[in-house]
Design an enzyme around this catalytic site. Sequence first.
Site, short mmCIF file in Angstrom:
data_model
loop_
_atom_site.label_atom_id
_atom_site.label_comp_id
_atom_site.label_asym_id
_atom_site.label_seq_id
_atom_site.Cartn_x
_atom_site.Cartn_y
_atom_site.Cartn_z
N GLY A 17 -4.96 1.75 -13.51
CA GLY A 17 -6.24 1.26 -12.53
C GLY A 17 -7.39 1.98 -13.38
CB VAL A 18 -9.99 4.44 -12.67
CG1 VAL A 18 -11.13 5.07 -13.09
CG2 VAL A 18 -10.30 3.79 -11.25
CG ASP A 36 -1.84 1.02 1.48
OD1 ASP A 36 -1.47 2.36 0.71
OD2 ASP A 36 -2.77 0.98 1.90
CB ILE A 37 1.61 3.99 -2.26
CG1 ILE A 37 2.67 4.93 -2.83
CG2 ILE A 37 -0.04 4.84 -2.45
CD1 ILE A 37 2.84 5.02 -4.15
CG ASN A 65 -8.97 13.65 -10.52
OD1 ASN A 65 -8.93 14.94 -10.24
ND2 ASN A 65 -9.83 12.72 -9.83
N GLY A 75 -9.30 5.00 -5.91
CA GLY A 75 -7.94 4.18 -5.99
C GLY A 75 -6.89 4.90 -5.20
CB VAL A 76 -3.13 5.93 -5.96
CG1 VAL A 76 -2.20 6.43 -5.11
CG2 VAL A 76 -2.74 4.38 -6.30
CG ASP A 77 -6.55 11.34 -5.98
OD1 ASP A 77 -5.97 11.86 -5.18
OD2 ASP A 77 -7.30 11.87 -6.86
CB SER A 90 -2.24 5.37 -16.64
OG SER A 90 -2.19 6.85 -16.67
P1 ADP Z 1 -5.20 5.66 -12.29
O1 ADP Z 1 -6.52 6.40 -12.24
O2 ADP Z 1 -4.02 6.50 -12.59
O3 ADP Z 1 -5.43 4.30 -13.21
P2 ADP Z 1 -5.62 4.24 -9.67
O4 ADP Z 1 -5.37 4.80 -8.62
O5 ADP Z 1 -7.00 3.75 -10.43
O6 ADP Z 1 -5.05 5.10 -10.83
O7 ADP Z 1 -4.88 2.86 -10.01
C1 ADP Z 1 -3.57 2.84 -10.14
C2 ADP Z 1 -2.78 1.38 -9.56
O8 ADP Z 1 -2.78 1.67 -8.46
C3 ADP Z 1 -3.86 0.22 -9.83
O9 ADP Z 1 -3.13 -0.97 -9.98
C4 ADP Z 1 -4.44 0.29 -8.43
O10 ADP Z 1 -4.65 -1.23 -8.08
C5 ADP Z 1 -3.17 0.68 -7.43
N1 ADP Z 1 -3.76 0.91 -6.27
C6 ADP Z 1 -4.83 1.33 -5.75
N2 ADP Z 1 -4.89 1.70 -4.44
C7 ADP Z 1 -3.39 1.58 -3.92
C8 ADP Z 1 -2.63 2.02 -2.87
N3 ADP Z 1 -3.26 2.14 -1.69
N4 ADP Z 1 -1.25 1.41 -2.91
C9 ADP Z 1 -0.81 1.07 -4.03
N5 ADP Z 1 -1.43 0.91 -5.21
C10 ADP Z 1 -2.96 1.25 -5.23
#
Ligand code: ADP
Length: 187
Positions: free
Chosen positions: A127-128, A11-12, A25, A33-35, A125
Amino acid sequence: MVTRITLVEGDITEQQVDAVVNAANSSLLGGGGVDGAIHRKGGPRILEECRRLRASHWGGGLPTGRSVATTAGRLPARWVVHTVGPVYLAEEYEERAELLASCYRESLRTAAELGARTVAFPAVSAGVYGWPPADAARIALGTVAEVLDGGDAQAGAELAEVRFVLFGAEMCGVFERALRELLGQGG
Ligand code: ADP
């Protein structure tokens, strides 16, 4: 170069590094997601700074491929570097792949300018935004290796570790394969 690249499944928001990169975004005002995870765990100070950026320098939002830093609030890191990845679109592959590479270059430059020596990235990029994981990994690792190899002399020299933090065993495996390919060892 590549010896300064590390891969971990995790987890980042839990990384003990100088800077964590947010797959933001362009609004900078939060998302999923990460955001979402970064704002939830980092607390409101991050969003306050993002709002100030929107009210000043980045009134129109942060363009795709660019980056900007804020506090990391309550996260263990010192800074969050927000970058906006491109949405995957096969018909515009070349332009968008260049924008994805730009996310990594610009984020490393922003982090290095702040004095960060350790930086953690998610799979921007992938993920979503729908980028096919193997290709996202190839672009991510190739671009970071180039920077560490001196493509950007200043950023390359400052950085001791660039860590990719991958959510889940599957994405971690994809990055491991891409790193082996980059190292020239094949499959
Ligand atoms: P984007 O909109 O740029 O695609 P996302 O946040 O939807 O970004 O996803 C990017 C990647 O990060 C995906 O592989 C997702 O599964 C992963 N991800 C989501 N939450 C976390 C987290 N807490 N730590 C690390 N990676 C994550």
